[in-house]
Motif scaffolding. Structure first.
Motif, short mmCIF file in Angstrom:
data_model
loop_
_atom_site.label_atom_id
_atom_site.label_comp_id
_atom_site.label_asym_id
_atom_site.label_seq_id
_atom_site.Cartn_x
_atom_site.Cartn_y
_atom_site.Cartn_z
N VAL A 52 -44.06 31.83 41.34
CA VAL A 52 -45.47 32.23 41.25
C VAL A 52 -46.35 31.25 42.00
CG1 VAL A 52 -47.38 32.70 39.67
CG2 VAL A 52 -45.07 33.41 39.06
N ARG A 53 -46.08 29.97 41.86
CA ARG A 53 -46.89 28.94 42.52
C ARG A 53 -46.88 29.13 44.04
NH1 ARG A 53 -48.85 24.40 40.48
NH2 ARG A 53 -49.64 22.86 41.94
N GLU A 54 -45.70 29.35 44.62
CA GLU A 54 -45.60 29.56 46.06
C GLU A 54 -46.35 30.82 46.50
OE1 GLU A 54 -42.27 30.07 49.63
OE2 GLU A 54 -41.63 30.29 47.53
N LEU A 55 -46.21 31.89 45.72
CA LEU A 55 -46.92 33.13 46.05
C LEU A 55 -48.43 32.91 46.05
CD1 LEU A 55 -45.31 36.21 44.25
CD2 LEU A 55 -45.48 35.75 46.69
N ILE A 56 -48.92 32.27 45.01
CA ILE A 56 -50.37 32.03 44.90
C ILE A 56 -50.86 31.11 46.00
CG2 ILE A 56 -52.17 31.00 43.47
CD1 ILE A 56 -50.65 32.17 41.02
N GLU A 57 -50.13 30.02 46.27
CA GLU A 57 -50.52 29.11 47.37
C GLU A 57 -50.60 29.87 48.69
OE1 GLU A 57 -47.61 25.98 47.23
OE2 GLU A 57 -48.75 24.83 45.74
N THR A 58 -49.65 30.74 48.92
CA THR A 58 -49.63 31.52 50.16
C THR A 58 -50.83 32.46 50.22
OG1 THR A 58 -47.22 31.37 50.23
CG2 THR A 58 -48.25 33.07 51.59
N ALA A 59 -51.14 33.12 49.11
CA ALA A 59 -52.31 34.01 49.07
C ALA A 59 -53.60 33.22 49.29
CB ALA A 59 -52.37 34.75 47.73
#
Length: 141
Positions: free
Chosen positions: A6-13
């Motif tokens: 989730v952290r990687e997805l949010i950082e990317t967004a």
């Protein structure tokens, strides 16, 4: 969440917000779409003076993935806010059209993360964000 960083997805967004083209609304949205194979497809909103051709970040990510033959997805992270505001963002939820696109390509266990930051987000399943949706099953049986 298993199999979802989730952290990687949010950082990317959050990072994709910087790629937005929003000279009219000044509202920058980024999206990071996780395919079942682990690939992350990104998107940002892209406005147009005629408004109708404008495309949301979520649909940009979906259309990139589908145009490359990918149609199996696990999750998406969405982050949005005004020009120049990179911290303390409001929650930015997918519009109705984007929810309908998700309904076309995603199963009930698909996760939607609406993020203010990597540590502050809301999480929904597809049925929670678009209940009683119209989808392929309604036409194909």
């Amino acid at each position: 969440m298993e199999d979802i960083n989730v952290r990687e997805l949010i950082e990317t967004a959050l990072n994709m917000r910087r790629m937005s083209y929003t000279p009219y609304s000044h509202w920058n949205v980024g999206a990071a779409l996780l395919a079942a194979d682990g690939t992350i497809y990104t998107g940002c909103n892209i406005e147009n003076a005629a408004f109708t051709p404008t495309n949301c970040a979520e649909r940009t990510a979906f259309f990139k993935a589908v145009s490359e033959g990918v149609k199996d997805f696990k999750a998406i992270a969405v982050a949005g806010g005004p020009d120049g505001q990179w911290d303390d963002l409001p929650f930015c939820s997918p519009c109705g059209v984007c929810r309908q696109v998700m309904s076309e390509f995603c199963k009930d266990d698909f996760r939607i993360f609406c993020a203010q930051s990597v540590d502050k987000y809301t999480e929904y399943t597809l049925p929670e964000i678009i209940p009683d949706r119209f989808g392929p099953k309604d036409l194909l049986g």
